[in-house]
Motif scaffolding. Sequence first.
Motif, PDB file in Angstrom:
ATOM      1  N   THR A 171       8.668   7.337  12.823  1.00  0.00           N
ATOM      2  CA  THR A 171       9.239   8.514  12.179  1.00  0.00           C
ATOM      3  C   THR A 171       9.716   9.501  13.240  1.00  0.00           C
ATOM      4  O   THR A 171       9.180   9.557  14.342  1.00  0.00           O
ATOM      5  N   THR A 196      11.054  13.579  14.257  1.00  0.00           N
ATOM      6  CA  THR A 196      10.889  14.986  13.882  1.00  0.00           C
ATOM      7  C   THR A 196      12.200  15.502  13.283  1.00  0.00           C
ATOM      8  O   THR A 196      13.269  14.913  13.514  1.00  0.00           O
ATOM      9  N   SER A 214      13.902  17.967  14.236  1.00  0.00           N
ATOM     10  CA  SER A 214      14.797  18.286  15.342  1.00  0.00           C
ATOM     11  C   SER A 214      15.505  17.027  15.846  1.00  0.00           C
ATOM     12  O   SER A 214      16.723  17.037  16.105  1.00  0.00           O
ATOM     13  N   GLU A 215      14.764  15.931  16.006  1.00  0.00           N
ATOM     14  CA  GLU A 215      15.370  14.683  16.473  1.00  0.00           C
ATOM     15  C   GLU A 215      16.385  14.144  15.471  1.00  0.00           C
ATOM     16  O   GLU A 215      17.441  13.628  15.850  1.00  0.00           O
TER      17      GLU A 215
END
Length: 381
Positions: A139, A141, A143-144
């Motif tokens: 998974t 984040t 932001s990513e």
Amino acid sequence: MTNTLPRVRSAGGGQPQRTAERAPVAAPVSRLRALDGLRLVAALMVALYHYGGRSGDISKGWGASPKKLFPATHEWFSYGCLGVQIFFIISGFVICMSGWGRPLRSFFASRVARLYPAYWAALIIVTAVFALPWVVYKTVTPSEFVVNLTMLQMPVGVHRVLGVCWTLWAELRFYALFAVCVVLPGATRRRVVLFCAGWTLAAALTATAEQPFLSAVFMPECAPFFIGGMGLYLLHRNRRDVTAWGIVAVSWAIGQHYAVAGLWHKPNPAAFSNRHASVIIAIITLGFLLVGAIALGWFRWANWSWLTVAGALTYPFYLVHEHLGWVVVGILHRKLHIPAPATFALTIAAMLALAWLLNRYVERWATPMLRKALTARPATL
């Protein structure tokens, strides 16, 4: 791997040299449907590699190494990764064709509209599936995920949601180089030849410089295939173009070297597979020959409408097949206990079905809408 073919008529022997050099006249077009079919073949090659031609993550899906499940074919599947090089050859051909006679704004809009809608949809689907409680695989984040939407996650140093994104990053760099050097000043045979020659030399020098920035810009290992595709498009316009034949020959020679250097290793009983240099060279050669045969008009007879559908499915299939394929393999083989060969076939069929849905319900409306928005002139005050 990422382009639809513009509707282009074969240029046959091409316009006289002087006329072609005066102005960037758009190439006359007819659909090269055989190229659509070859694109899907290349995508299926990559799928064979991801499902049965390597170890690692796919082994978690199968519950065992594909080497044990497919003892007679796993080594052949391992050559499927060469489908990427064939994609790059096709991309060089298609981008040169679609950029000929097109202004920079139109070229930029066509590439963005072609790449991003299906890519965004694939990102959302894969991220959502990987976040499911019974999957929970790598998974990312928030932001990513946002950075991944830009398709610039690799240079930024952010985790890739889609494993195949490295090829899209190579495509983006090729588009940028071609746009600045050829589309912006106006595409002519002379400019394309100079671009091919300059890029070939720059890539060769970069390979010896060991400078990360230069390697990122000139892509020594990918450049020969893009350049070879552009040379083949010049032959599509004029098969008597000796310089174009030279571009293709040099690109093939350098390209097969990088393919062998990257994929061959000394025979090792502990290795997943032992690729033979001669087979690698043969597949690269076949890729150049097939695109060349299509460029020269030898496959005009392959004009079936279903090949256009095959070409339309290629990009969304390429985006979703790897990671979602691992999940489907795990469900079919480990949970439902379907035999490995049947699971293999059913997984590919499922990914093709998903690709059709993405093409039908995402690309068909989002691509023209985004292209229109990007080509529209800003309203004046």
